[in-house]
Design a protein around this motif. Structure first.
Motif, short mmCIF file in Angstrom:
data_model
loop_
_atom_site.label_atom_id
_atom_site.label_comp_id
_atom_site.label_asym_id
_atom_site.label_seq_id
_atom_site.Cartn_x
_atom_site.Cartn_y
_atom_site.Cartn_z
N HIS A 94 0.69 -1.09 0.05
CA HIS A 94 -0.13 0.05 -0.12
C HIS A 94 1.04 1.19 -0.02
CE1 HIS A 94 -2.25 3.18 2.08
NE2 HIS A 94 -3.43 2.93 1.05
N LEU A 95 2.05 1.40 0.69
CA LEU A 95 2.67 2.51 0.98
C LEU A 95 3.47 2.75 -0.35
CD1 LEU A 95 3.99 4.64 2.39
CD2 LEU A 95 5.83 3.12 3.44
N LYS A 96 4.18 1.48 -1.06
CA LYS A 96 4.70 1.73 -2.19
C LYS A 96 3.78 2.33 -3.45
CE LYS A 96 8.30 -1.89 -1.88
NZ LYS A 96 8.71 -3.48 -2.26
N GLY A 97 2.52 1.87 -3.22
CA GLY A 97 1.67 2.63 -4.35
C GLY A 97 1.37 4.08 -4.16
N LYS A 98 1.36 4.30 -2.76
CA LYS A 98 0.95 5.63 -2.53
C LYS A 98 2.22 6.55 -2.66
CE LYS A 98 0.75 8.18 2.05
NZ LYS A 98 -0.45 9.13 1.57
N LEU A 99 3.47 6.11 -2.53
CA LEU A 99 4.72 6.82 -2.68
C LEU A 99 4.84 7.04 -4.36
CD1 LEU A 99 7.22 5.29 -0.24
CD2 LEU A 99 6.22 7.55 -0.01
N LYS A 100 4.45 5.92 -5.01
CA LYS A 100 4.54 6.21 -6.51
C LYS A 100 3.73 7.30 -6.89
CE LYS A 100 3.91 3.60 -10.77
NZ LYS A 100 3.60 2.15 -11.40
N SER A 101 2.27 7.35 -6.38
CA SER A 101 1.53 8.29 -6.83
C SER A 101 1.85 9.84 -6.18
CB SER A 101 0.26 8.08 -6.02
OG SER A 101 -0.45 6.88 -6.43
N ILE A 102 2.72 9.80 -5.23
CA ILE A 102 3.09 10.98 -4.41
C ILE A 102 4.33 11.53 -5.39
CG2 ILE A 102 4.25 12.26 -2.89
CD1 ILE A 102 2.32 10.38 -0.71
N SER A 103 5.25 10.79 -5.75
CA SER A 103 6.34 10.92 -6.41
C SER A 103 5.88 11.59 -7.91
CB SER A 103 7.22 9.61 -6.75
OG SER A 103 6.67 8.88 -7.57
N ALA A 104 4.83 11.23 -8.36
CA ALA A 104 4.34 11.54 -9.74
C ALA A 104 3.84 12.98 -9.61
CB ALA A 104 3.50 10.64 -10.44
N LEU A 105 3.51 13.30 -8.37
CA LEU A 105 3.00 14.62 -8.18
C LEU A 105 3.84 15.75 -7.88
CD1 LEU A 105 -0.05 13.68 -5.76
CD2 LEU A 105 -0.31 14.33 -8.42
N VAL B 151 -0.08 10.09 12.08
CA VAL B 151 1.42 9.65 12.19
C VAL B 151 1.97 10.04 10.83
CG1 VAL B 151 1.28 7.46 11.23
CG2 VAL B 151 3.25 7.89 12.63
N LEU B 152 3.35 10.77 10.73
CA LEU B 152 3.76 11.26 9.62
C LEU B 152 5.15 10.80 9.47
CD1 LEU B 152 3.83 13.17 7.27
CD2 LEU B 152 4.68 15.14 8.82
N PHE B 153 5.68 10.29 8.60
CA PHE B 153 6.98 9.73 8.06
C PHE B 153 7.44 10.68 6.83
CE2 PHE B 153 5.41 5.98 10.12
CZ PHE B 153 6.55 5.70 10.93
N TRP B 154 8.85 10.61 6.56
CA TRP B 154 9.30 11.20 5.39
C TRP B 154 10.05 10.16 4.85
CZ3 TRP B 154 8.13 15.68 3.10
CH2 TRP B 154 7.30 16.77 4.02
N VAL B 155 10.14 9.91 3.42
CA VAL B 155 11.02 8.92 2.82
C VAL B 155 11.62 9.53 1.77
CG1 VAL B 155 10.71 6.99 1.27
CG2 VAL B 155 9.24 7.18 3.45
N PRO B 156 13.08 9.66 1.74
CA PRO B 156 13.87 9.81 0.58
C PRO B 156 13.13 9.45 -0.89
CG PRO B 156 15.31 8.97 2.29
CD PRO B 156 13.62 8.57 2.73
N ARG B 157 13.44 10.44 -1.64
CA ARG B 157 12.62 9.90 -3.04
C ARG B 157 13.56 8.68 -3.75
NH1 ARG B 157 9.84 13.23 -6.29
NH2 ARG B 157 9.70 12.24 -8.41
N SER B 158 14.66 8.66 -3.28
CA SER B 158 15.31 7.32 -4.05
C SER B 158 15.13 6.19 -3.26
CB SER B 158 16.98 7.79 -3.80
OG SER B 158 17.40 7.82 -2.27
#
Length: 412
Positions: A41-52, A96-103
């Motif tokens: 779920h998170l990978k899909g979410k990050l994929k969407s966010i990185s496209a934005l 809850v809030l995290f930050w993930v490096p784009r890479s």
């Protein structure tokens, strides 16, 4: 506050939303022995966010609620990347809030541990001006494609806006976050939303999701918001505070708690219908000037020769905001009228609360099931009542929501 004519459900901006509601397993209070795997779920979410966005760090926001849709505090969340492991707990608001490096966006692992059944939600939202409501409705296919391309260009350069750490006031399931100098404006919004909630409770008696409103320091041309809530400026508009906010609060809560909008797109007469029905009742009491646009008889929908079947009103998308030609954007007037008419004809002022509770408890939440439940409770042929002519609407609409010239009530 300023007055502003608008059709609720269609803002002069475009929202980009990623959300989910998935039950988590109950674990031991001490050891959190049961784990819910949220990695995919998170990978899909990050994929969407990185496209934005082009941001080097991507925000990961989750809201956890218990089975009564109250904030779930203390849900343990563990995020792992190649750079290490980070552990956090949901706060008193269930956030809850995290930050993930784009890479690292495709190299993450994410687990949630809890001691009770809970649901999780996540969102990303932005707003960019795209013109008035008439322009938006008449975009057409190629206009919609141009809009999508414009949004993609805007979002890539947009700043990320977060509300974490801002002062806040709260009450009755409502939170308002604000920059320090806007405390008085926050207090005004909170009091208005409490009044709206009282009307919602009196009409629908439904369970509501928590409402989060964030006041911005200043209005940028475009901004991406990744920590939930509805963002506004200190220069508030009555139509937003007493119209859009309660509409979206009701519609979101209906979609999450009472309906299955992911599998049946034909329940819009319930979601948007009840949201606008409630909004009109709020405006009748506190902002009657907001009803003025409902009485524009030049609208094509008031054509006495036209017939509308609300059963065909589908959920809208960027290429068809109206949700189908049969009803279109005029559904925002027709569906509330349907509910007012049915409650009156049934003679049962508790019809809507009874209907919602039965629908919530039903495993099948389709439009057909809803029609059957409402028909039985009201004693009416609901399938027929959902078919409404332009002449019927024109002749009867003002009985429920009179024009500002004849309406009584306060205004802002």
């Amino acid at each position: 506050m300023e007055n502003k004519t608008r059709i609720t459900g269609l803002a002069v901006g475009m929202a980009l939303l990623v959300s989910s509601a998935v039950p988590l397993s109950a674990g031991d209070v001490q050891n959190y022995t049961d784990t819910t795997e949220l990695t995919e779920h998170l990978k899909g979410k990050l994929k969407s966010i990185s496209a934005l966005t082009k941001s080097d760090s991507l925000p990961v926001f989750y809201l956890f609620l218990d089975t009564f849709y109250n904030p779930a505090e203390g849900v343990k969340c563990v995020l792992e990347t190649r750079r290490g492991r980070e552990e956090k707990y949901s706060d008193k608001n269930g956030e809850v809030l995290f930050w993930v490096p784009r890479s690292q966006r495709s190299k993450v692992k994410f687990n949630a541990y809890c001691s009770q059944p809970v649901n999780h939600y996540s969102s990303a939202m932005g707003c960019v001006p795209i013109g008035d409501s008439t322009e938006v409705v008449n975009l057409g296919f190629f206009g919609s494609i141009r809009l999508i391309l414009k949004l993609m260009r805007e979002t890539r350069q947009a700043p990320l806006k977060m509300s974490y750490g801002m002062p806040e006031i709260e009450g009755e399931g409502i939170r308002v976050l604000y920059p320090e100098k806007y405390k008085s404006e926050a207090e005004v919004i909170l009091e208005h939303e409490k009044k709206c909630k009282a009307v919602i409770d009196s009409i629908l008696r439904m369970r509501l999701m928590p409402l989060k409103v964030v006041i911005e320091e200043e209005q940028a041309p475009f901004g991406l918001h990744f920590d939930g809530g509805w963002w506004t400026t200190a220069r508030m508009q009555s139509g937003f505070v007493l119209g859009t906010l309660p509409h979206e609060w009701v519609e979101t809560s209906l979609g999450v708690i009472y309906l299955d909008v992911t599998s049946d797109y034909s329940t819009r007469w319930i979601g948007d219908g009840l949201a606008n029905y409630t909004m009109f009742e709020i405006e009748k009491r506190y902002h009657p000037i907001g009803l003025s646009y409902l009485h524009n008889e030049e609208w094509s929908g008031y054509d006495p020769e036209k017939t509308y079947d609300l059963k065909t009103w589908k959920g809208g998308d960027v290429t068809d905001l109206g949700g189908g030609r049969s009803v279109g954007m005029f559904g925002y007037l027709i569906a509330p009228y349907f509910w007012a008419k049915v409650v009156e004809k049934s003679g049962n002022p508790q019809l809507i609360p009874q209907f919602l509770e039965e629908l919530r408890a039903s495993e099948n939440k389709s439009s057909d099931t809803a029609i059957a439940i409402l028909s039985r409770l009201s004693g009416l042929d609901i399938a027929s009542e959902l078919v409404i002519t332009g002449s019927e609407l024109r002749e009867n609409f003002g009985r429920y929501w009179p024009s500002p010239d004849t309406a009584t009530g306060s205004d802002e």
